[in-house]
Design an enzyme around this catalytic site. Sequence first.
Site, PDB file in Angstrom:
ATOM      1  N   LYS A 115     -57.020 -36.484  36.334  1.00  0.00           N
ATOM      2  CA  LYS A 115     -55.646 -36.848  36.719  1.00  0.00           C
ATOM      3  C   LYS A 115     -55.426 -38.362  36.677  1.00  0.00           C
ATOM      4  CE  LYS A 115     -53.849 -32.803  38.858  1.00  0.00           C
ATOM      5  NZ  LYS A 115     -53.014 -32.181  39.862  1.00  0.00           N
ATOM      6  N   LYS A 199     -54.127 -25.859  29.784  1.00  0.00           N
ATOM      7  CA  LYS A 199     -53.589 -24.882  30.755  1.00  0.00           C
ATOM      8  C   LYS A 199     -52.079 -25.057  30.919  1.00  0.00           C
ATOM      9  CE  LYS A 199     -53.853 -26.630  35.439  1.00  0.00           C
ATOM     10  NZ  LYS A 199     -53.963 -26.289  36.824  1.00  0.00           N
ATOM     11  N   LYS A 202     -47.263 -27.374  35.521  1.00  0.00           N
ATOM     12  CA  LYS A 202     -45.938 -27.799  35.973  1.00  0.00           C
ATOM     13  C   LYS A 202     -45.568 -29.147  35.384  1.00  0.00           C
ATOM     14  CE  LYS A 202     -46.748 -26.258  40.724  1.00  0.00           C
ATOM     15  NZ  LYS A 202     -47.944 -26.967  41.187  1.00  0.00           N
TER      16      LYS A 202
HETATM   17  N1  AQP Z   1     -52.249 -22.224  34.064  1.00  0.00           N
HETATM   18  C1  AQP Z   1     -52.692 -21.652  35.175  1.00  0.00           C
HETATM   19  N2  AQP Z   1     -53.314 -20.443  35.116  1.00  0.00           N
HETATM   20  C2  AQP Z   1     -53.745 -19.857  36.247  1.00  0.00           C
HETATM   21  N3  AQP Z   1     -53.609 -20.385  37.473  1.00  0.00           N
HETATM   22  C3  AQP Z   1     -52.997 -21.572  37.577  1.00  0.00           C
HETATM   23  N4  AQP Z   1     -52.701 -22.350  38.633  1.00  0.00           N
HETATM   24  C4  AQP Z   1     -52.072 -23.470  38.203  1.00  0.00           C
HETATM   25  N5  AQP Z   1     -51.936 -23.433  36.862  1.00  0.00           N
HETATM   26  C5  AQP Z   1     -52.501 -22.263  36.444  1.00  0.00           C
HETATM   27  C6  AQP Z   1     -53.031 -22.012  40.009  1.00  0.00           C
HETATM   28  O1  AQP Z   1     -51.851 -22.170  40.787  1.00  0.00           O
HETATM   29  C7  AQP Z   1     -52.221 -22.585  42.104  1.00  0.00           C
HETATM   30  C8  AQP Z   1     -51.348 -23.676  42.541  1.00  0.00           C
HETATM   31  O2  AQP Z   1     -51.562 -24.801  41.775  1.00  0.00           O
HETATM   32  P1  AQP Z   1     -51.189 -26.227  42.328  1.00  0.00           P
HETATM   33  O3  AQP Z   1     -49.738 -26.376  42.351  1.00  0.00           O
HETATM   34  O4  AQP Z   1     -51.805 -26.482  43.643  1.00  0.00           O
HETATM   35  O5  AQP Z   1     -51.849 -27.224  41.341  1.00  0.00           O
HETATM   36  P2  AQP Z   1     -52.283 -27.185  39.864  1.00  0.00           P
HETATM   37  O6  AQP Z   1     -53.440 -26.291  39.676  1.00  0.00           O
HETATM   38  O7  AQP Z   1     -52.498 -28.613  39.517  1.00  0.00           O
HETATM   39  O8  AQP Z   1     -51.015 -26.564  39.122  1.00  0.00           O
HETATM   40  P3  AQP Z   1     -50.249 -27.118  37.881  1.00  0.00           P
HETATM   41  O9  AQP Z   1     -49.239 -26.102  37.520  1.00  0.00           O
HETATM   42  O10 AQP Z   1     -51.151 -27.555  36.785  1.00  0.00           O
HETATM   43  O11 AQP Z   1     -49.479 -28.339  38.475  1.00  0.00           O
HETATM   44  P4  AQP Z   1     -49.526 -29.879  38.102  1.00  0.00           P
HETATM   45  O12 AQP Z   1     -49.022 -29.956  36.702  1.00  0.00           O
HETATM   46  O13 AQP Z   1     -48.573 -30.469  39.118  1.00  0.00           O
HETATM   47  O14 AQP Z   1     -50.936 -30.374  38.257  1.00  0.00           O
HETATM   48  C9  AQP Z   1     -53.700 -22.937  42.075  1.00  0.00           C
HETATM   49  O15 AQP Z   1     -54.443 -21.887  42.690  1.00  0.00           O
HETATM   50  C10 AQP Z   1     -54.030 -23.019  40.608  1.00  0.00           C
HETATM   51  O16 AQP Z   1     -55.361 -22.646  40.325  1.00  0.00           O
END
Ligand code: AQP
Length: 339
Positions: A115, A199, A202
């Site tokens: 990150k 992956k 968001k």
């Molecule tokens: N692509 C994914 N496939 C499966 N699980 C996913 N999760 C996130 N992306 C995927 C799961 O969603 C939960 C919440 O995630 P988070 O918001 O705490 O953070 P993250 O993993 O960093 O999610 P993002 O969507 O990738 O957000 P950003 O872009 O803000 O970093 C977690 O249980 C995660 O495993």
Amino acid sequence: MSTHKPLVFSGVQPTGNLHLGNYLGAIRNFVKLQKSYSCLYCVVDMHAITVWQEPGELRNATREVASAFIAAGVDPETHIIFNQSQVPEHAELAWIFNCVARIGWLNRMTQFKDKAGSNREKASVGLYAYPNLMAADILAYRATHVPIGEDQTQHLELARDIAQKFNTDFGVPDFFPQPEALLQPEGARIMSLKDGTKKMSKSDPSDQSRINLNDDADAIAKKIRRARTDPEPLPDTMAGLASRPEARNLIGIFAALDDKTADEVLREFAGAEFSRFKAQLTDLCVDRLGPIGAEMKRLTADPAYVEGVLARGAARARAIATPILAEVFDVVGFIRAKN
Ligand code: AQP
């Protein structure tokens, strides 16, 4: 909330654009776990601000994540839905854990490296200390089970190390439990619709890379139609998709939404062109996500209700965390007025 069942804690960051990956990788599982566990589901707004968030958008996204939990089927009366910043015990315990965890441990965290990227010096201190706050989220309730994605296993290991070191340093052997991961099966990781090796996220600048939980049927259809694929027809087993990440991802999404194995899906579509497969995937996505999106829309239009759920959840969460923190302060040697 029954206190006889083992306690689950999990969180989702209110960083906008909740998507199909968040649903299949986390929120859907939250709903299933309600049967066997007492669950605390947290909108982790304090984690979100480790990278810049517009205050107004953070408020909206916080209500949106809570709405998604409820719309997907989490029961906020039997279980607890709240936002992290309304329970100050998270921050209080995180500070103590900042003093228990070692810098060398945090230096090994790969998510910080990913990150922060090449701009490490400019990353916030919060982003670096993020895993200590995550340990506090879990241990402030002595939660024993944590549903997480593969990408969070290193952070959960760190939470276990912190619990162990606290217990050893202060001579209180069973004070904090060793929380266990509840890992999702293979295939729960949903990839970008534009690049099957990245992956679904968001923060991806392309909205076409993900299916948002509040996308309507037209948007879902358009995104799936435009999703990257390759010119080959579909094979009859997953082995045939080894070097075709985008196709593998779409099959994985179909399988997850339809509660089937990927091989079962391929048996149904062996030899099919993507146009036929994508049309059916669209119908399935609209069928599964449509009601959730509609309910989210209804809930987000009623911010007072959602904020009420968060406030009541926070009060119930505090009722669990406050006595645990009182014990922690006593163990550490802090003087506190006795009530
Ligand atoms: N692509 C994914 N496939 C499966 N699980 C996913 N999760 C996130 N992306 C995927 C799961 O969603 C939960 C919440 O995630 P988070 O918001 O705490 O953070 P993250 O993993 O960093 O999610 P993002 O969507 O990738 O957000 P950003 O872009 O803000 O970093 C977690 O249980 C995660 O495993």
